[in-house]
Write an enzyme that holds these catalytic residues in place. Structure first.
Site, PDB file in Angstrom:
ATOM      1  N   TYR A  92      20.140  72.593  30.354  1.00 50.34           N
ATOM      2  CA  TYR A  92      19.615  72.421  28.996  1.00 50.34           C
ATOM      3  C   TYR A  92      19.295  73.780  28.360  1.00 50.34           C
ATOM      4  O   TYR A  92      18.503  74.560  28.888  1.00 50.34           O
ATOM      5  CB  TYR A  92      18.352  71.578  29.071  1.00 50.34           C
ATOM      6  CG  TYR A  92      17.885  70.949  27.783  1.00 50.34           C
ATOM      7  CD1 TYR A  92      18.498  69.810  27.286  1.00 50.34           C
ATOM      8  CD2 TYR A  92      16.788  71.451  27.102  1.00 50.34           C
ATOM      9  CE1 TYR A  92      18.032  69.192  26.131  1.00 50.34           C
ATOM     10  CE2 TYR A  92      16.308  70.843  25.945  1.00 50.34           C
ATOM     11  CZ  TYR A  92      16.950  69.714  25.464  1.00 50.34           C
ATOM     12  OH  TYR A  92      16.489  69.099  24.323  1.00 50.34           O
ATOM     13  N   SER A 218      20.670  69.705  36.675  1.00 52.73           N
ATOM     14  CA  SER A 218      19.757  69.375  35.594  1.00 52.73           C
ATOM     15  C   SER A 218      20.521  68.669  34.461  1.00 52.73           C
ATOM     16  O   SER A 218      21.151  67.643  34.709  1.00 52.73           O
ATOM     17  CB  SER A 218      19.034  70.636  35.121  1.00 52.73           C
ATOM     18  OG  SER A 218      17.968  70.313  34.263  1.00 52.73           O
ATOM     19  N   ASP A 304       9.705  67.763  41.547  1.00 55.65           N
ATOM     20  CA  ASP A 304      10.359  68.082  40.281  1.00 55.65           C
ATOM     21  C   ASP A 304       9.811  67.209  39.163  1.00 55.65           C
ATOM     22  O   ASP A 304      10.091  66.009  39.096  1.00 55.65           O
ATOM     23  CB  ASP A 304      11.869  67.877  40.429  1.00 55.65           C
ATOM     24  CG  ASP A 304      12.657  68.320  39.216  1.00 55.65           C
ATOM     25  OD1 ASP A 304      12.056  68.642  38.179  1.00 55.65           O
ATOM     26  OD2 ASP A 304      13.904  68.350  39.312  1.00 55.65           O
ATOM     27  N   HIS A 333      12.012  71.883  40.360  1.00 55.40           N
ATOM     28  CA  HIS A 333      13.306  71.719  39.707  1.00 55.40           C
ATOM     29  C   HIS A 333      14.368  72.671  40.263  1.00 55.40           C
ATOM     30  O   HIS A 333      15.560  72.433  40.083  1.00 55.40           O
ATOM     31  CB  HIS A 333      13.141  71.935  38.203  1.00 55.40           C
ATOM     32  CG  HIS A 333      14.300  71.457  37.383  1.00 55.40           C
ATOM     33  ND1 HIS A 333      14.781  70.170  37.448  1.00 55.40           N
ATOM     34  CD2 HIS A 333      15.079  72.101  36.462  1.00 55.40           C
ATOM     35  CE1 HIS A 333      15.799  70.039  36.620  1.00 55.40           C
ATOM     36  NE2 HIS A 333      16.001  71.182  36.005  1.00 55.40           N
TER      37      HIS A 333
END
Length: 355
Positions: A92, A218, A304, A333
């Site tokens: 992202y 992710s 996470d 994460h």
């Protein structure tokens, strides 16, 4: 961060109750059919990188509604035979950056297509090169709420369509780069539009197009998982800490961005939650995972808060093909980082054999 989600034994049995829209399959079939009315490869340009062991091309392919999407295509230098291809999707806010940055897969002997993410690339990293020409209703800063009141206008409808078209492009590229040798780096192809990937064509050695795997972490993991459910004949899927999985639960247990963007949007747009959750159901990785059949390797860190482990397990536990999951109990994460890359290399080598 302390453990905050379900205990591991419950994660291993967990099933999401997120409802699947009844027109899920027609919605995506229509989106992809429209995109495939455009020839997939727009431009393939050799680039000079200063790297002696790999050759790289700057690729533009037609994504959602024919919009141009950029990518880097990199192969081991001087290899003229067909190679298995790894298509990679980004996290992202990150753009494709510079071609020297991501070399794991070509150094491992694969061809590698790194897709730029439309509209992203200015949050961190080395930038992106693909605009999103579609506007949206008012949204929170970021990307996840753009066009969120309607599945047809939602940002991730465009991104996931782009991502499937990246697989189409990867299948067309071997024949295209045979006409654009790296010795012409910095020049455009003299022979007009590159071949399309609507049918499987010939690679550099004249054989059939080699197998394709998809990988991402992710946001990139969420994209790769959706592609696994939408694209046919994938050889392998590797998704780490995938975003957009079991979204209603994620909104209930974490305020971390990007899910926090949706929470802030709904805090202002009171009463829009039903519309928003309906839109999100079309991109939820749990529903895409049910339709996927290629062998898959998942990964999650149990601490996470950005992509909670229950969402990862929710997708893994309904995955339609053979799937295994790597669990990192003390990680957030970042997950397994280089340790997990080593595991991916070993796992993929058994499923994507080289010629």
């Amino acid at each position: 961060m302390a453990l905050f989600d379900l205990p591991l034994d419950r994660l291993e049995r967990y099933r999401s109750d997120s409802p699947e829209p009844p027109d899920f399959d027609p919605f995506w079939a229509s989106s992809l059919a429209q995109a495939r009315t455009h020839d997939v490869l727009v431009d393939v340009v050799p680039v000079a990188t200063g790297l002696a062991l790999v050759d790289t091309w700057d690729v533009t392919f037609a994504g959602f509604d024919g919009h141009p999407v950029r990518a880097w295509y990199t192969r081991p230098a001087g290899v003229t035979g067909d190679l298995p291809t790894v298509v990679e999707y980004l996290g992202y806010g990150r753009g494709r950056g510079l071609p020297q940055e991501r070399l794991t897969w070509p150094v491992a002997g694969c061809a590698h297509l790194l897709m730029d993410t439309r509209g992203q690339g200015s949050q961190y990293g080395s930038g992106g090169d693909t605009p999103d020409p579609v506007g949206s209703d008012p949204a929170t800063p970021g990307f996840v709420t753009r066009g969120i009141l309607d599945p047809a206008t939602y940002y991730y409808r465009r991104v996931l369509t782009d991502a499937v078209r990246a697989v189409d492009a990867a299948r067309a590229l071997p024949a295209a780069v045979a006409t654009t040798p790296p010795s012409t780096a910095g020049t455009h192809r003299p022979d007009g539009p590159a071949p399309d990937a609507s049918t499987r064509g010939a690679g550099p050695s004249g054989g059939t197009v080699p197998p394709v795997a998809v990988v991402g972490n992710s946001q990139g993991g969420g994209i790769a998982l959706a592609v696994a459910g939408l694209a046919s004949d994938l050889a392998a899927v590797m998704v780490s800490a995938p975003f957009l999985c079991d979204i209603p639960r994620a909104l209930a247990i974490t305020d971390a961005d990007p899910y926090g963007e949706i929470v802030r949007y709904l805090a202002v747009h009171r009463g829009a939650d039903e519309q928003v959750l309906r839109t999100l159901s079309y991109v939820d990785g749990v529903h895409h995972a049910r339709r996927a059949t290629a062998p898959a390797l998942f990964a999650t860190g149990l601490r996470d808060t950005i992509c909670p482990p229950s969402g990862v397990f929710a997708a893994h536990n309904v995955y339609g093909g053979d799937a295994e999951i790597a669990v990192y109990p003390y990680n957030h994460h970042e997950g397994g980082e280089a340790h997990h890359t080593a595991r991916q290399l070993t796992w993929l080598a058994a499923r994507l054999p080289h010629p």
